[in-house]
Design a protein around this motif. Structure first.
Motif, PDB file in Angstrom:
ATOM      1  N   GLU A 289      59.031  33.297  35.630  1.00  0.00           N
ATOM      2  CA  GLU A 289      57.768  32.585  35.840  1.00  0.00           C
ATOM      3  C   GLU A 289      57.165  32.916  37.204  1.00  0.00           C
ATOM      4  N   LYS A 290      58.001  32.982  38.234  1.00  0.00           N
ATOM      5  CA  LYS A 290      57.469  33.277  39.567  1.00  0.00           C
ATOM      6  C   LYS A 290      56.984  34.721  39.658  1.00  0.00           C
ATOM      7  N   ALA A 291      57.694  35.643  39.049  1.00  0.00           N
ATOM      8  CA  ALA A 291      57.253  37.041  39.050  1.00  0.00           C
ATOM      9  C   ALA A 291      55.906  37.178  38.340  1.00  0.00           C
ATOM     10  N   GLY A 292      55.780  36.532  37.181  1.00  0.00           N
ATOM     11  CA  GLY A 292      54.505  36.577  36.457  1.00  0.00           C
ATOM     12  C   GLY A 292      53.396  35.886  37.219  1.00  0.00           C
ATOM     13  N   ALA A 293      53.731  34.748  37.870  1.00  0.00           N
ATOM     14  CA  ALA A 293      52.721  33.980  38.603  1.00  0.00           C
ATOM     15  C   ALA A 293      52.199  34.750  39.810  1.00  0.00           C
ATOM     16  N   ILE A 294      53.078  35.462  40.514  1.00  0.00           N
ATOM     17  CA  ILE A 294      52.633  36.276  41.654  1.00  0.00           C
ATOM     18  C   ILE A 294      51.681  37.359  41.176  1.00  0.00           C
ATOM     19  N   GLU A 295      52.008  37.973  40.046  1.00  0.00           N
ATOM     20  CA  GLU A 295      51.123  39.009  39.503  1.00  0.00           C
ATOM     21  C   GLU A 295      49.780  38.428  39.094  1.00  0.00           C
ATOM     22  N   VAL A 296      49.779  37.247  38.500  1.00  0.00           N
ATOM     23  CA  VAL A 296      48.524  36.599  38.094  1.00  0.00           C
ATOM     24  C   VAL A 296      47.668  36.276  39.311  1.00  0.00           C
ATOM     25  N   ALA A 297      48.277  35.621  40.301  1.00  0.00           N
ATOM     26  CA  ALA A 297      47.523  35.203  41.486  1.00  0.00           C
ATOM     27  C   ALA A 297      46.903  36.395  42.198  1.00  0.00           C
ATOM     28  N   SER A 298      47.625  37.498  42.290  1.00  0.00           N
ATOM     29  CA  SER A 298      47.103  38.670  42.985  1.00  0.00           C
ATOM     30  C   SER A 298      46.086  39.426  42.136  1.00  0.00           C
ATOM     31  N   SER A 299      46.295  39.495  40.827  1.00  0.00           N
ATOM     32  CA  SER A 299      45.384  40.238  39.955  1.00  0.00           C
ATOM     33  C   SER A 299      44.036  39.543  39.816  1.00  0.00           C
ATOM     34  N   VAL A 300      44.060  38.225  39.675  1.00  0.00           N
ATOM     35  CA  VAL A 300      42.811  37.481  39.539  1.00  0.00           C
ATOM     36  C   VAL A 300      41.967  37.607  40.802  1.00  0.00           C
ATOM     37  N   ASN A 301      42.631  37.593  41.950  1.00  0.00           N
ATOM     38  CA  ASN A 301      41.902  37.721  43.208  1.00  0.00           C
ATOM     39  C   ASN A 301      41.285  39.100  43.400  1.00  0.00           C
ATOM     40  N   GLY A 302      41.683  40.072  42.573  1.00  0.00           N
ATOM     41  CA  GLY A 302      41.082  41.396  42.662  1.00  0.00           C
ATOM     42  C   GLY A 302      39.580  41.368  42.449  1.00  0.00           C
ATOM     43  N   GLN A 303      39.100  40.354  41.705  1.00  0.00           N
ATOM     44  CA  GLN A 303      37.664  40.263  41.431  1.00  0.00           C
ATOM     45  C   GLN A 303      36.848  39.789  42.629  1.00  0.00           C
ATOM     46  N   ILE A 304      37.512  39.188  43.622  1.00  0.00           N
ATOM     47  CA  ILE A 304      36.770  38.719  44.800  1.00  0.00           C
ATOM     48  C   ILE A 304      36.909  39.700  45.962  1.00  0.00           C
ATOM     49  N   MET A 305      37.569  40.832  45.723  1.00  0.00           N
ATOM     50  CA  MET A 305      37.871  41.764  46.806  1.00  0.00           C
ATOM     51  C   MET A 305      36.748  42.780  46.964  1.00  0.00           C
ATOM     52  N   PRO A 306      36.028  42.771  48.109  1.00  0.00           N
ATOM     53  CA  PRO A 306      35.029  43.804  48.357  1.00  0.00           C
ATOM     54  C   PRO A 306      35.711  45.173  48.463  1.00  0.00           C
ATOM     55  N   PRO A 307      34.984  46.280  48.248  1.00  0.00           N
ATOM     56  CA  PRO A 307      33.523  46.336  48.084  1.00  0.00           C
ATOM     57  C   PRO A 307      33.038  46.162  46.642  1.00  0.00           C
ATOM     58  N   VAL A 308      33.961  46.248  45.659  1.00  0.00           N
ATOM     59  CA  VAL A 308      33.552  46.094  44.258  1.00  0.00           C
ATOM     60  C   VAL A 308      34.098  44.769  43.757  1.00  0.00           C
ATOM     61  N   MET A 309      33.213  43.849  43.371  1.00  0.00           N
ATOM     62  CA  MET A 309      33.639  42.486  43.052  1.00  0.00           C
ATOM     63  C   MET A 309      33.292  42.083  41.620  1.00  0.00           C
ATOM     64  N   GLY A 310      33.084  43.047  40.756  1.00  0.00           N
ATOM     65  CA  GLY A 310      32.767  42.706  39.385  1.00  0.00           C
ATOM     66  C   GLY A 310      31.286  42.438  39.171  1.00  0.00           C
ATOM     67  N   ALA A 311      30.941  42.155  37.912  1.00  0.00           N
ATOM     68  CA  ALA A 311      29.536  42.009  37.528  1.00  0.00           C
ATOM     69  C   ALA A 311      28.845  40.867  38.250  1.00  0.00           C
ATOM     70  N   ALA A 312      29.578  39.779  38.520  1.00  0.00           N
ATOM     71  CA  ALA A 312      28.950  38.600  39.125  1.00  0.00           C
ATOM     72  C   ALA A 312      28.360  38.915  40.494  1.00  0.00           C
ATOM     73  N   ALA A 313      29.001  39.821  41.244  1.00  0.00           N
ATOM     74  CA  ALA A 313      28.491  40.164  42.574  1.00  0.00           C
ATOM     75  C   ALA A 313      27.107  40.798  42.482  1.00  0.00           C
ATOM     76  N   PHE A 314      26.900  41.619  41.463  1.00  0.00           N
ATOM     77  CA  PHE A 314      25.596  42.270  41.308  1.00  0.00           C
ATOM     78  C   PHE A 314      24.541  41.287  40.802  1.00  0.00           C
ATOM     79  N   LEU A 315      24.997  40.306  40.026  1.00  0.00           N
ATOM     80  CA  LEU A 315      24.076  39.253  39.606  1.00  0.00           C
ATOM     81  C   LEU A 315      23.616  38.426  40.808  1.00  0.00           C
TER      82      LEU A 315
END
Length: 763
Positions: A289-315
């Motif tokens: 559970e902790k191994a999966g949770a660390i991967e989830v927490a870090s992967s989800v935060n990838g969308q807030i990481m500049p310079p490319v932040m997903g579609a919402a940033a361009f909106l």
């Protein structure tokens, strides 16, 4: 979920494919159609993003018309809906190996309904507001088919929400509608005209951003992944951090941050990096559970990481009316400190579990490590400065011809880096059963330095040249196309190994595969932005957005903090069924101006970018939060752990991300808003980093040793004081003083030069 229930690598890849690009795998003519249309979509998007359509050669010699933004949206959605009906089965029991005739029919009818707008646009403009029976029929059919394609690609939630808003548009005058949001109700002709025939609904800002910006960034990420950059980033992170305590987990955090440039999908990020990092985390001692949770927490935060932040940033660029540079600048500090805090949380988990560090092939003392780190940072800074001034000199010296010279220099650097990389063994793609042997950092770094170049080109165009996001992504994508076509044969030439023709053929296959993958990954995003446009159109048509301030104020009892909590809760609830982009569009359309208005009423001036980032942060948190956090389920499928427990653990790791939006709403300096000095910006970064680390230690119940309750409270108090020093200053020093309106001129005259003045008039 037991260890035996862990999904195989192929099953995990199928999970990503079914979620992001469609579960259908037809053969024969159907397969060729699916691949050809996806490939042609990518070529079309590259064409309209390039400067080529605006040249005399294209218009006069080739006779290709210049497509304005509205026409491009029609064609963009035509491709998306056509592919949605071909790639996504209608139901779980629908055939996967062939495309039923009814789906062919839906795909073709959707093109007719959309392209009617393309071919009769001028006539529709001449009789604006005067709809014919054919207009209403095609609009109705188009909206129904759009909702059906959204159901297939994204699931029922977005369809249900859009349908509720459509129903409200028609039924606003009925007795069961509360008075505060009641309206006169709209006719079917008015709804058809607003939602389908105009640019206020389906073909509004959201689908425009998808057309102009988002597609190119998704395509760029797909090509970068196909070239091998994803595996390079994972190995690089493991070589840099793997020797530390809890090293594989820290490598997962860093790899996910870098992979966020490639993938805008939390699930794809989890599976891409997690397939390698989660088994390694398990081997060093982390629970499933902790191994999966660390991967989830870090992967989800990838969308807030500049310079490319997903579609919402361009909106945000369109909704807030600022440049993409300003969006990235605002998002930079919260994203960086959030990842630093996650690395610290991983370290605390390793200490609590007494996980020993792995042995490094080359050992260094602490002083040597610090010297290497310092030399590396200084080298990067010096190299960046030299590059900037060198390019400036080339421009000054060669004027209009400087672009060609810069291109030659960049390509020469690319050839040099490939030559340099060819001296070292190629990186292999490790599976779940990979050994714990750490790769050598130096060799790992050198094998993929050429992957950094297109990212540098993208960042340079966005941040230095200040080109539009679409044009920046275009040049970066063109560079990626060159890399895919040439890296195999050039590397083979330097190594003197395989047949150059065969390598060139494999490079071409990689390119075509990357173009097709990029298009298929865009289906869901394009459909989501179009379907969310129905909600936006309903808000503007009914005027409900204008009464939302009053409604929310009543619900919250006038408490601005409760308004923020209410908004965050809406994001989490909607995010259980909506992708991040659609979630952001819906909540931002309803709540962004409401939060800003209520903030002003409470004496807070909140920039719109802060409000939009608030909504965006909680939109991505929905991928973590149980019981429906899809990223948590994907991570559990990788680790073999329980998905609910994984989600709960991931949420505990993500509390640091939850608290940040509340902080920067009240303290916009965290977004570098109004911060002009580099040194003051650095001070804010250092202070915020210390605060978030103390907050992480408090929430994890462990600092130097296990915290006592009063120690946890003390850590929270210090963290809050660092984040919100203005709060304590406001208690000591009044934020305002009463005065007479007749003396306003004297009050203004007394204000020091360069200082602001806020005036609140009572009565």
């Amino acid at each position: 979920m037991t260890d035996n229930a862990r999904m195989s690598n192929s099953d995990l890849q199928n999970l990503v494919i079914e979620t992001d690009s469609g579960a259908r795998r037809p053969t024969g003519f159907s397969l060729l159609t699916l691949l050809f249309v996806a490939l042609f979509w990518a070529v079309f998007q590259l064409w309209i993003a390039s400067p080529l359509p605006y040249t005399d050669f294209a218009s006069n010699v080739l006779g290709i018309p210049v497509l304005n933004s509205t026409y491009s949206r029609f064609i963009h959605l035509s491709f998306a809906m056509f592919l949605a009906f071909l790639a996504y089965p209608a139901f779980k029991g629908s055939p996967r190996r062939y495309i039923p005739k009814i789906d062919w029919g839906f795909a073709l009818i959707s093109i007719i309904a959309i392209m009617y707008l393309y071919f009769f646009r001028n006539e529709l403009a001449r009789r604006a507001g005067l709809t014919t029976e054919l207009d209403i029929i095609l609009s109705t059919v188009g909206i129904i088919l759009l909702l059906e394609s959204a159901r297939r690609a994204l699931g029922p939630p977005l369809v249900i929400i859009a349908s509720v808003f459509l129903f409200y548009t028609f039924a606003g005058h009925m007795s069961f509608i509360p008075d505060v949001i009641a309206h006169k109700g709209q006719s079917i002709s008015k709804v058809a005209s607003h939602q389908w025939l105009s640019t206020e609904g389906v073909f509004g800002v959201a689908i425009g951003v998808s057309t102009d910006f988002v597609f190119l960034f998704v395509l760029f990420g797909a090509l970068l992944e196909k070239a091998g950059a994803g595996n390079y980033f994972i190995k690089l992170a493991f070589s840099l951090l793997g020797h530390m305590r809890g090293g594989p987990a820290k490598a997962a955090v860093l790899a996910s941050a870098m992979t966020g440039v490639i993938s805008g999908s939390s699930i794809a990020n989890v599976v891409t990096t997690g397939t390698f990092t989660v088994p390694l985390m398990r081997k060093v001692g982390f629970s499933r559970e902790k191994a999966g949770a660390i991967e989830v927490a870090s992967s989800v935060n990838g969308q807030i990481m500049p310079p490319v932040m997903g579609a919402a940033a361009f909106l945000m660029v369109e909704y807030v009316g600022i440049s993409y540079f300003e969006v990235v600048k605002a998002a930079f500090v919260p994203a960086i400190i959030s990842y630093i805090a996650l690395l610290y949380i991983v370290h605390l988990e390793a200490v609590k579990s007494n996980i020993k560090p792995l042995k490094k092939s080359v050992t260094r003392t602490l002083l040597q490590s610090m010297m290497v780190f310092g030399i590396t940072v200084c080298s990067i800074v010096i190299l960046s400065g030299v590059t900037y001034f060198a390019i400036s000199w080339v421009r000054d010296a060669f004027g209009n011809n400087s672009s060609y010279i810069i291109c030659v220099l960049v390509f020469s650097l690319y050839i040099f880096l490939l030559w340099y990389a060819s001296k070292f063994p190629a990186l292999t793609v490790d599976g779940p059963n990979a050994s714990l042997k750490l790769p050598k950092t130096g060799e790992t770094v050198r094998t993929g330095l050429h992957f950094i170049l297109p990212i540098v080109v993208l960042v340079w165009c966005l941040m230095v040249e200040r080109l539009s996001p679409g044009l920046s992504a275009f040049w970066a994508t063109i560079f990626m196309i060159i890399i895919l076509l040439t890296q195999r044969p050039i590397r083979s030439f330097f190594r003197k190994t395989k047949d150059l023709k065969e390598e060139l053929k494999l490079g071409l296959i990689d390119l075509l595969d990357g173009l097709i993958t990029g298009s298929r990954n865009m289906i869901g995003i394009a459909i989501a932005t179009a379907a969310a446009g129905i909600i936006v159109g309903s808000v503007s048509l009914t005027g409900v957005g204008q009464v939302m301030t009053e409604l929310v104020e009543v619900i919250s009892g006038g408490s601005f903090f409760l308004v923020l909590v209410f908004t965050a809760f809406i994001c989490l609830i909607l995010g259980m069924g909506l992708p991040t982009t659609a979630n952001y569009i819906v909540v931002a359309s309803l709540m962004a101006t409401v939060i800003a208005d209520l903030g002003r009423q409470n004496g807070l001036y909140i920039p719109l970018i802060a409000v939009h980032l608030f909504v965006f942060y909680f939109g991505i948190m929905a991928d973590v939060t149980p019981p429906v956090g899809l990223a948590s389920f994907a991570a559990a499928a990788v680790s073999g752990g329980d998905p609910i427990k994984t989600g709960m653990q991931a949420f505990s790791y993500s509390i640091r991300t939850v608290i940040l939006p509340f902080i920067f709403i009240y303290n916009t300096e965290l977004l570098l808003i109004g911060v002009e000095s580099i040194w003051y910006g650095l001070f804010i970064f250092v202070k915020a980093t210390i605060a978030i680390l103390l907050f992480a230690a408090a929430t994890q119940g462990y600092f130097l040793i296990k915290n006592k309750k009063y120690e946890t409270l003390l850590l929270l108090f210090v963290a809050f004081s660092l984040f919100r020093a203005d709060y304590w200053v406001g208690l000591i020093t009044p934020s305002h003083r009463d005065g007479q309106i007749s003396k306003i001129e004297q009050i203004i005259a007394d204000v020091e030069d360069g200082k602001g003045l806020k005036v609140r008039v009572l009565g």
